[in-house]
Design an enzyme around this catalytic site. Structure first.
Site, PDB file in Angstrom:
ATOM      1  CE1 TYR A 100      -3.757   2.419   0.514  1.00 29.26           C
ATOM      2  CE2 TYR A 100      -2.470   3.502   2.470  1.00 29.26           C
ATOM      3  CZ  TYR A 100      -3.448   3.449   1.621  1.00 29.26           C
ATOM      4  OH  TYR A 100      -4.177   4.520   1.916  1.00 29.26           O
TER       5      TYR A 100
ATOM      6  CG  ASP B 122       5.799   3.143   0.777  1.00 31.21           C
ATOM      7  OD1 ASP B 122       6.297   3.966   1.627  1.00 31.21           O
ATOM      8  OD2 ASP B 122       4.699   3.465   0.278  1.00 31.21           O
TER       9      ASP B 122
ATOM     10  CE  LYS C 267       2.687   4.461   8.474  1.00 32.48           C
ATOM     11  NZ  LYS C 267       1.238   4.985   8.866  1.00 32.48           N
TER      12      LYS C 267
END
Length: 433
Positions: A142, A237, A270
């Site tokens: 994702y 990612d 994050k």
């Protein structure tokens, strides 16, 4: 009706599904989501006042635990100076310098506000830098909810993506190829047939959105070789893994295993925001110079490099860069996973787990002979019903795990030996049910 139930009913009247991000709704596991009132260290308290050991950590950012004194001090000082300026600040430079110092493959980066924004910007930049249109992603990975990335694999080789969300036209994803994670044969075939058309390959090096699944070393080695050979950019990612699995991210883990390894571009989020909305994408100066205002690839954001968010992220990075931080965090996480494996083994329950740094995952397998899943199909074949029962049994005992089989878990520096012991005691009871 409990306070959580009352809040959920109230929320559903004004918020679609009662939540502002789908997994929070507990649809995968059933039951009522917990509405959190406060957090401190390794713990959460919900609307009922119930206390939980937190293994979500805001889905990864809270690597220091909640309310770390140094981070709070930095945020309070920054907030007093101003929430947002719409103009450059010195702290943006400091945060960029800190990230670049820790990640050898990044020479320049651009700050944005979310992982989705960083991912879609990296794709646009890769297309602009290569002059190509096609991108490759992997089933189960994702990369945010940008239209071009909301696709899944069809049958057969390198099937063109079909939208997995209403509102995404087929023509938007016609250039997105989806391959099976860790499948070397499909990777080779895709590049053999379309390598000259591929702008980039985007991958979660350790996937955290199909629970916890590592890219194998042979797979990553071949991926790097093929991207180099065909002139495609390899985009890591690391929104989830960056500064979470190691100080240099997952790419530093692979660099130890593959001599000379590094991706062409990286996407972060994050942890670099420490719990506030902040993300980034970066790469070589040559690639990054294609961005406006220097080049023709446009990207902008009113809140990019927000002064309060950069203060939070910079304070977090300073703490995790202290000597021994990741050795201690990794040891704590390994002790949790090893304890869960032992508890399952004692209960006669097929179970496998894995971890890296402060990130972990586990699966209830169908057989004691089953190893760790290597791709999304194998994840889907694990025992979801047993996971759901375990999740609720743990929640009842004060342990808050991710409310879905398909999500990784997170340990923070605030988790101490008594927290791990309490978690394992709860697991032994839950597995005995």
């Amino acid at each position: 009706m409990t306070s959580n139930e009352a809040l959920f009913a109230r929320a559903q009247r004004v918020i679609p599904g009662g939540v502002n991000s789908p997994v929070r709704a507990f649809r995968a596991v059933g039951g009522t989501p917990r509405f959190i009132r406060r957090a401190q260290g390794a713990y959460l308290w919900d609307a009922e006042g119930s206390k939980y050991i937190d293994y979500i950590g805001s889905w990864g950012p809270m690597i220091l635990g909640h309310g770390h004194p140094a981070v709070l001090e930095a945020v309070q000082k920054a907030a007093a100076e101003g929430f947002s300026f719409g103009a450059p600040t010195e702290r943006e430079i400091e945060l960029a310098e800190a990230i670049i110092a820790l990640v050898p493959g990044v020479e320049q980066l651009r700050l944005v506000s979310s992982g989705t924004e960083a991912g879609m910007s990296a794709i646009r930049l890769a297309r602009g830098a290569t002059g190509r249109s096609k991108i490759v992603k992997f089933e189960g990975c994702y990369h945010g909810h940008a239209d071009a990335l909301l696709v899944k694999a069809g049958s057969g080789l390198a099937t063109f993506g079909h939208p997995t969300s209403a509102g995404v036209p087929a023509e938007v994803v016609q250039h997105t190829l989806v391959l099976e994670y860790n499948n070397l044969a499909r990777l080779d075939e895709a590049f053999a047939s379309q390598g000259g058309e591929i702008a980039c390959v985007m991958i979660e090096p350790i996937a955290g959105n199909m629970n916890f699944v590592r890219a194998s070393v042979p797979f990553m080695t071949r991926l790097r070789e093929l991207c180099t050979k065909h002139g495609a950019l390899l985009v890591f990612d690391e929104v989830m893994t960056g500064f979470r699995v190691a100080l240099g991210g997952a790419q530093s883990v692979y660099a130890r295993l593959i001599p000379g390894f590094r991706p062409d571009m990286s996407v972060f989020g994050k942890v670099i925001g420490g719990g506030m909305p902040l993300a980034a994408f970066g790469g070589s100066k040559d690639v990054m110079s294609r961005l406006a205002p220097l080049g023709p690839v446009y990207q902008a954001g009113t809140l990019s490099g927000n002064p309060v968010a950069t203060a939070c992220g910079l304070a977090t990075l300073r703490e995790i860069a202290r000597p021994g931080f990741f050795d201690a965090l990794s040891a704590t996480t390994r002790s949790l996973v090893a304890g869960l494996e032992a508890a399952a083994r004692d209960a006669g329950v097929p179970f496998v787990g894995d971890s890296e740094g402060g990130m972990f995952g586990f699966f209830f397998t169908r057989s004691f002979d089953d190893g760790l899943p290597q791709n999304y199909g194998q994840v889907m074949a694990t025992d979801k019903e047993r996971f759901n029962r375990f999740f609720h049994a743990m929640l009842e005992r004060g342990v808050y795990l991710a409310p879905a089989l398909y999500e990784a878990g997170f340990v923070s520096a605030a988790h101490q030996a008594p927290d791990i012991e309490a978690t394992l005691a709860a697991a032994r009871e839950a597995l005995a049910r």
